[in-house]
Design an enzyme around this catalytic site. Sequence first.
Site, mmCIF file in Angstrom:
data_model
loop_
_atom_site.group_PDB
_atom_site.id
_atom_site.type_symbol
_atom_site.label_atom_id
_atom_site.label_comp_id
_atom_site.label_asym_id
_atom_site.label_seq_id
_atom_site.Cartn_x
_atom_site.Cartn_y
_atom_site.Cartn_z
ATOM 1 N N CYS A 127 0.839 -1.200 0.000
ATOM 2 C CA CYS A 127 0.000 0.000 0.000
ATOM 3 C C CYS A 127 0.876 1.253 0.000
ATOM 4 O O CYS A 127 0.605 2.219 -0.712
ATOM 5 C CB CYS A 127 -0.934 -0.016 1.212
ATOM 6 S SG CYS A 127 -2.126 1.348 1.224
ATOM 7 N N CYS A 142 -6.459 -3.763 6.696
ATOM 8 C CA CYS A 142 -7.767 -3.097 6.704
ATOM 9 C C CYS A 142 -8.867 -3.929 6.062
ATOM 10 O O CYS A 142 -10.041 -3.786 6.409
ATOM 11 C CB CYS A 142 -7.668 -1.726 6.032
ATOM 12 S SG CYS A 142 -7.219 -1.773 4.280
#
Length: 343
Positions: free
Chosen positions: A90, A188
């Site tokens: 990410c 997440c």
Amino acid sequence: MSGGVDSSVAAALLRDAGHEVVGVTMKLWGGESDTGCCSVADVDDARRVAQQLGLDHVVFNFGDDFAAHVVEPYLEAHVAGRTPNPCVECNRHLKFARLAERAEQLGFDALATGHHARVLPPAEGRGWRLGRGADRSKDQSYVLHMLDQRDLARTLLPVGELRKPEVRARAAALGLRTAGKADSQDVCFITSQHGRRAFVGSRRPLHPATVVDTGGRRLGEVPAVELVTVGQRKGLGGPGGGPARYVVDVDVAARRVTVGLRDDLLVGEQDALGWRWVDGVVDGPALVQVSAHGQPRPATLVVAGGGVVTVRWHDAERRVAPGQSVVAYDPTDALVLGGGLAA
């Protein structure tokens, strides 16, 4: 602004230093989320903090990029028997690539985050450098190892000079709603309720595998070979008692997991692929860290070419699970030299 205390204080510090600051929250994952930094509540916390600080706040939807560069590679890594690190990817593809590009297109001079690390300017013939954060227990330089000269030149890490209690104290003094908010710890898109197996299993087929010892003797079975990682000790389906056993090899195609004693994990060297250097090639002594908060170990870096670096340990170390980040620091353990993914 992820909705956490670190990025909240980073924005406040930059505002107080006289910068024109705009808070940005990335909308990355549209599915179920109760952990990490992608929930609806996190976006709301970021927006409310920006209001408290008198800053404009915008949300950028990078969901397609996140799916392509983080979620899909995460799934494919498991299918191939590797152990992915989606938070590193990410940073690599979203925060310091897609978001940085958008900021540049909009005319901003820099991108700031709440990471606990330090960007050091060029000096004494050296380029931009990436250093550990002042709070060693919260240091995040490991997950930023992919940043190169261009990235560092446009990056600000304001809380890197502070210890975590100082960050929370500053947030409390400003009355920010995130002052006491717990740090995000998990991926997440993996919910605490359903977990990794449910996420991967609903998107890719999972297969049982036989567990054998290093001599080939059958010990048991695991329900999903794709979810087993090198170094794993629990959930191996073998008989209880006796010395602890660890996964030393995962063969997805053969549906076989090999386990051994701790010493069977020890290796003298470790190859890393896709290596990126922060400020030039280093061929020689270094300290090498193989997990986010792991202890760096002495080694010698040998550049093999083609983005491959061989880490030759000074003392035998545990084999690193394929797909995990291998990050080198200078011999003083202050600066990141570069990093890659374990072969």
